[in-house]
Write an enzyme that holds these catalytic residues in place. Structure first.
Site, PDB file in Angstrom:
ATOM      1  N   HIS A  81       1.117  -1.054   0.011  1.00 39.14           N
ATOM      2  CA  HIS A  81       0.072   0.116   0.064  1.00 39.14           C
ATOM      3  C   HIS A  81       0.973   1.277  -0.004  1.00 39.14           C
ATOM      4  CE1 HIS A  81      -2.569   3.174   1.027  1.00 39.14           C
ATOM      5  NE2 HIS A  81      -2.161   3.252   2.532  1.00 39.14           N
ATOM      6  N   ASP A 111       6.951  21.288 -26.686  1.00 40.41           N
ATOM      7  CA  ASP A 111       7.053  19.763 -26.177  1.00 40.41           C
ATOM      8  C   ASP A 111       8.072  19.744 -25.217  1.00 40.41           C
ATOM      9  OD1 ASP A 111       5.724  16.892 -27.551  1.00 40.41           O
ATOM     10  OD2 ASP A 111       6.897  16.870 -25.971  1.00 40.41           O
ATOM     11  N   TRP A 151       7.329   0.165   3.910  1.00 42.74           N
ATOM     12  CA  TRP A 151       7.639   0.972   2.545  1.00 42.74           C
ATOM     13  C   TRP A 151       9.174   1.345   2.821  1.00 42.74           C
ATOM     14  CZ3 TRP A 151       9.229   6.017   1.285  1.00 42.74           C
ATOM     15  CH2 TRP A 151       9.295   6.835   2.193  1.00 42.74           C
ATOM     16  N   SER A 180      13.053   5.730 -13.857  1.00 42.02           N
ATOM     17  CA  SER A 180      11.995   6.757 -14.477  1.00 42.02           C
ATOM     18  C   SER A 180      11.914   7.930 -14.032  1.00 42.02           C
ATOM     19  CB  SER A 180      10.678   5.677 -14.138  1.00 42.02           C
ATOM     20  OG  SER A 180       9.740   6.693 -14.674  1.00 42.02           O
ATOM     21  N   SER A 181      11.911   8.159 -12.711  1.00 41.51           N
ATOM     22  CA  SER A 181      11.932   9.562 -12.045  1.00 41.51           C
ATOM     23  C   SER A 181      13.250  10.420 -12.314  1.00 41.51           C
ATOM     24  CB  SER A 181      11.747   9.486 -10.622  1.00 41.51           C
ATOM     25  OG  SER A 181      10.505   9.015 -10.339  1.00 41.51           O
ATOM     26  N   HIS A 264      13.185  11.978   3.211  1.00 37.23           N
ATOM     27  CA  HIS A 264      12.381  13.299   3.528  1.00 37.23           C
ATOM     28  C   HIS A 264      12.250  14.180   2.388  1.00 37.23           C
ATOM     29  CE1 HIS A 264      10.664  15.844   6.288  1.00 37.23           C
ATOM     30  NE2 HIS A 264      10.985  16.794   5.863  1.00 37.23           N
ATOM     31  N   GLU A 266      11.893  13.280  -0.319  1.00 37.96           N
ATOM     32  CA  GLU A 266      10.754  12.484  -1.083  1.00 37.96           C
ATOM     33  C   GLU A 266       9.405  12.771  -0.643  1.00 37.96           C
ATOM     34  OE1 GLU A 266       8.327   9.796  -3.270  1.00 37.96           O
ATOM     35  OE2 GLU A 266      10.427  10.172  -3.544  1.00 37.96           O
ATOM     36  N   TYR A 268       8.611  15.879   0.360  1.00 32.86           N
ATOM     37  CA  TYR A 268       8.471  17.195  -0.293  1.00 32.86           C
ATOM     38  C   TYR A 268       8.143  17.135  -1.767  1.00 32.86           C
ATOM     39  CZ  TYR A 268       9.273  19.164   4.067  1.00 32.86           C
ATOM     40  OH  TYR A 268       9.353  19.236   5.390  1.00 32.86           O
ATOM     41  N   SER A 279      -1.903  26.622  -5.788  1.00 27.16           N
ATOM     42  CA  SER A 279      -1.751  28.110  -5.992  1.00 27.16           C
ATOM     43  C   SER A 279      -2.612  28.556  -7.424  1.00 27.16           C
ATOM     44  CB  SER A 279      -0.238  28.668  -6.314  1.00 27.16           C
ATOM     45  OG  SER A 279       0.590  28.301  -5.150  1.00 27.16           O
ATOM     46  N   HIS A 313      15.411  13.554  11.642  1.00 31.36           N
ATOM     47  CA  HIS A 313      14.196  13.517  12.464  1.00 31.36           C
ATOM     48  C   HIS A 313      13.323  12.485  12.687  1.00 31.36           C
ATOM     49  CE1 HIS A 313      11.683  16.148   9.539  1.00 31.36           C
ATOM     50  NE2 HIS A 313      11.591  14.722   9.309  1.00 31.36           N
ATOM     51  N   HIS A 314      13.545  11.570  11.503  1.00 32.70           N
ATOM     52  CA  HIS A 314      12.699  10.217  11.487  1.00 32.70           C
ATOM     53  C   HIS A 314      13.477   9.099  12.415  1.00 32.70           C
ATOM     54  CE1 HIS A 314      10.422  11.418   8.048  1.00 32.70           C
ATOM     55  NE2 HIS A 314      11.365  12.125   7.708  1.00 32.70           N
ATOM     56  N   THR A 339       6.811  26.996   4.716  1.00 29.61           N
ATOM     57  CA  THR A 339       5.387  26.368   4.753  1.00 29.61           C
ATOM     58  C   THR A 339       4.455  27.337   5.212  1.00 29.61           C
ATOM     59  OG1 THR A 339       6.635  24.270   5.107  1.00 29.61           O
ATOM     60  CG2 THR A 339       4.233  24.474   5.157  1.00 29.61           C
ATOM     61  N   LYS A 342       3.630  29.985   2.500  1.00 32.39           N
ATOM     62  CA  LYS A 342       2.606  29.457   1.613  1.00 32.39           C
ATOM     63  C   LYS A 342       1.126  29.545   2.159  1.00 32.39           C
ATOM     64  CE  LYS A 342       4.283  27.095  -1.775  1.00 32.39           C
ATOM     65  NZ  LYS A 342       4.353  28.039  -2.711  1.00 32.39           N
ATOM     66  N   ARG A 461       2.066   1.171  14.915  1.00 37.30           N
ATOM     67  CA  ARG A 461       1.616   1.103  13.720  1.00 37.30           C
ATOM     68  C   ARG A 461       2.124  -0.500  13.238  1.00 37.30           C
ATOM     69  NH1 ARG A 461       5.835   5.219  11.075  1.00 37.30           N
ATOM     70  NH2 ARG A 461       5.405   4.349   8.919  1.00 37.30           N
TER      71      ARG A 461
END
Length: 537
Positions: A81, A111, A151, A180-181, A264, A266, A268, A279, A313-314, A339, A342, A461
């Protein structure tokens, strides 16, 4: 006239035959067709990932084991998931889908810079997805199917804990998705820097283009670190290296550092394109330009930069020194500032605007509310002393689902309804769109808000069973998942309804005073010298 004659006979400007049917998509080098394929792929993957999440909530609806008589397979479902939603739903939709579709249009490019590379960027994804899905049916643990690592695929659970081929399939899948990315990121950076129309300076680009630019830089810098980490994992598993094995001089914490140095940024990567979409939507439906355009653009740049220096911080619970913890607390608090800039700019854009609550605007306002809530719990978890109590509880699950399932996903739906007339030529039903919004808004809040309480009470969890004390809120949470699941069915019904009804979209679907290709609302209007442009032969 020559061009028209060619087009009538199925030829492009260069006299080459234009493929039709399935060949049009398989061989496509057209940014709109590739963007459409990314969006269809994201819908398909999101459907599978969403079904897995409903399976998780169905299991947790009552204490005891309902469906997963083997707790390992529950972990496999949780892992799949997470990976599907991140790598095969949110990223393909936001970057591959809306990015491919809108960035060339917004900067006036014909293009993407590398159209054929764009094609392989997409076609690596179905192969990657097939590898991930098939991993669920190969041996992971002895006598059990699938990779049940979460994950985050931490070593040594992903080395000794899963000796079977399932974990290797996951690693190869992530390699392909990452390739790919990275190719896509190179393509976007080249396109945005080199192919803007005359007068379209960086400081005049729409905010959606800014958000994509920052995002693809994060991809280009973060993904190779993940690639290195999972390559080391692969060699530890299969070739006798000991990068993460203390017996051979390795360190399992090295994997966590490498993973979160990617992981981390990721998060963002998943949310920044959403900032850009929100926006655009907020300015269009407030009928006024975005408040503080430059501040908004550079807030995204700042978020991207600071996002690289807060990864640990993880990891407050791994035994790092108090000075290192103090640094990561401070750095994490700092990221709340751009943040906040925004959030307040969006509110200031709406303030005094002539607001119209069409479906895209509902999703955007829902995004702002829910993302803010998720951001506040993020500030709570940034404190090491608090986090040591909350680590690996449902409080963390609630926090990141508020910024992802209720943040990123709301932005995707906002963008979907906003650009649907542009992309398809048809109007969706406003009633069905609003019904989809309210079912989803109510459903996901019922799912994830009670999980804060479960986390504060200490529910861990990724565990399939729990004591009776946690039964009440788990029941409520599961009911919410069924409501939001029904909302997803309404969404798919809305798509079918729009294509069956075939109501033609007007040239400007959002009415006078709005613009769909927003050169004037989400960015300062560019200076044009069209009269001095060379005539196109």
């Amino acid at each position: 006239m020559d061009t028209m004659a060619h087009a009538e006979h199925g030829h492009d400007d260069n006299g080459h035959a234009i493929p039709h049917g399935w060949r049009r998509y398989l061989y496509s080098t057209n940014h709109k067709d590739i963007g459409t394929m990314y969006l269809v792929f994201a819908l398909f993957a999101g459907l599978i990932g969403g079904c897995l999440s409903i399976a998780i909530r169905a299991e947790l609806m009552y204490p005891g084991l309902q469906f997963f008589h083997e707790t390992h397979y529950y972990d496999v479902v949780v892992t799949a998931h997470g990976l599907i939603m991140i790598f095969f739903m949110i990223m393909p939709a936001m970057i591959g889908g809306f990015g491919n579709w809108m960035v060339p249009l917004m900067i006036g490019a014909p293009d993407m810079a590398f159209p054929r590379m764009n094609n392989i960027s997409f076609w690596l994804l179905p192969a990657s997805f097939a590898l991930l899905l098939s991993s669920m049916f190969f041996e992971g643990e002895p006598g059990a199917l699938g990779a049940g690592t979460g994950w985050t695929i931490y070593a040594p659970l992903s080395t000794y804990g899963h000796p079977g081929p399932a974990m290797d399939f996951v690693i190869l899948s992530l390699h392909l998705a990452g390739a790919s990315s990275i190719l896509g990121a190179i393509n976007f950076i080249t396109t945005i820097f080199n192919m803007r129309a005359p007068g379209m300076t960086l400081h005049k680009m729409p905010l959606f283009v800014w958000s994509q630019l920052v995002t693809v830089f994060l991809l280009l810098l973060a993904l190779p670190v993940l690639a290195g980490a999972i390559t080391m994992l692969l060699t530890d598993r299969n070739f006798g290296t000991t990068f993460f094995d203390p017996q051979g001089g390795g360190d399992p914490l090295l994997f966590q550092h490498l993973f979160w140095f990617f992981g981390h940024p990721e998060v963002y990567i998943l949310i920044l394109p959403g900032f850009g979409m929100v926006s655009q939507i907020v300015s269009t439906f407030s009928r006024k330009p975005v408040f503080g355009y430059l501040g908004m653009a550079y807030a995204m740049v700042a978020i991207g930069g600071i996002g690289f220096v807060v990864w640990a911080h993880h990891m407050y619970t791994v035994g790092m020194s108090s000075t290192v913890q103090a640094y990561f607390i401070a750095a994490t608090m700092v990221i709340a500032v751009p943040t906040g800039v925004k959030i307040f700019s969006w509110i200031a854009t709406m303030w005094g605007g002539s607001i119209e609550f069409k479906t895209p605007m509902l999703w955007a306002v829902g995004f702002i509310f829910l993302f803010t809530l998720g951001g506040v719990t993020g500030v709570v978890l940034a404190n090491a002393g608090v986090d040591r109590v909350m680590q690996d509880t449902y409080y963390v699950v609630a926090h990141f689902h508020y910024v992802l399932s209720l943040g990123a996903v709301f932005a995707i739906f906002g963008g979907w309804y906003y650009w649907f007339p542009k992309m398809t030529g048809y109007m969706y039903s406003e009633f069905i769109g609003k019904l989809h919004f309210w079912l989803t808004f109510i459903g996901v809040n019922i799912v994830f808000f009670p999980q804060h309480f479960l986390g504060l009470a200490g529910m861990p969890r990724r565990i399939a069973d729990y004591p009776d004390a946690f039964a009440g809120w788990n029941f409520v949470s599961s009911i919410g998942s069924y409501i939001s699941g029904f909302g997803a069915l309404v969404f798919f019904f809305g798509i079918i309804h729009a294509f069956v009804r075939k109501e033609r979209a007007p040239a400007n679907p959002w009415g006078p005073g709005a613009t769909t290709l927003e050169w004037t609302l989400s960015s300062p209007p560019p200076f044009h010298q069209f009269e001095t442009l060379p005539l196109i032969k």
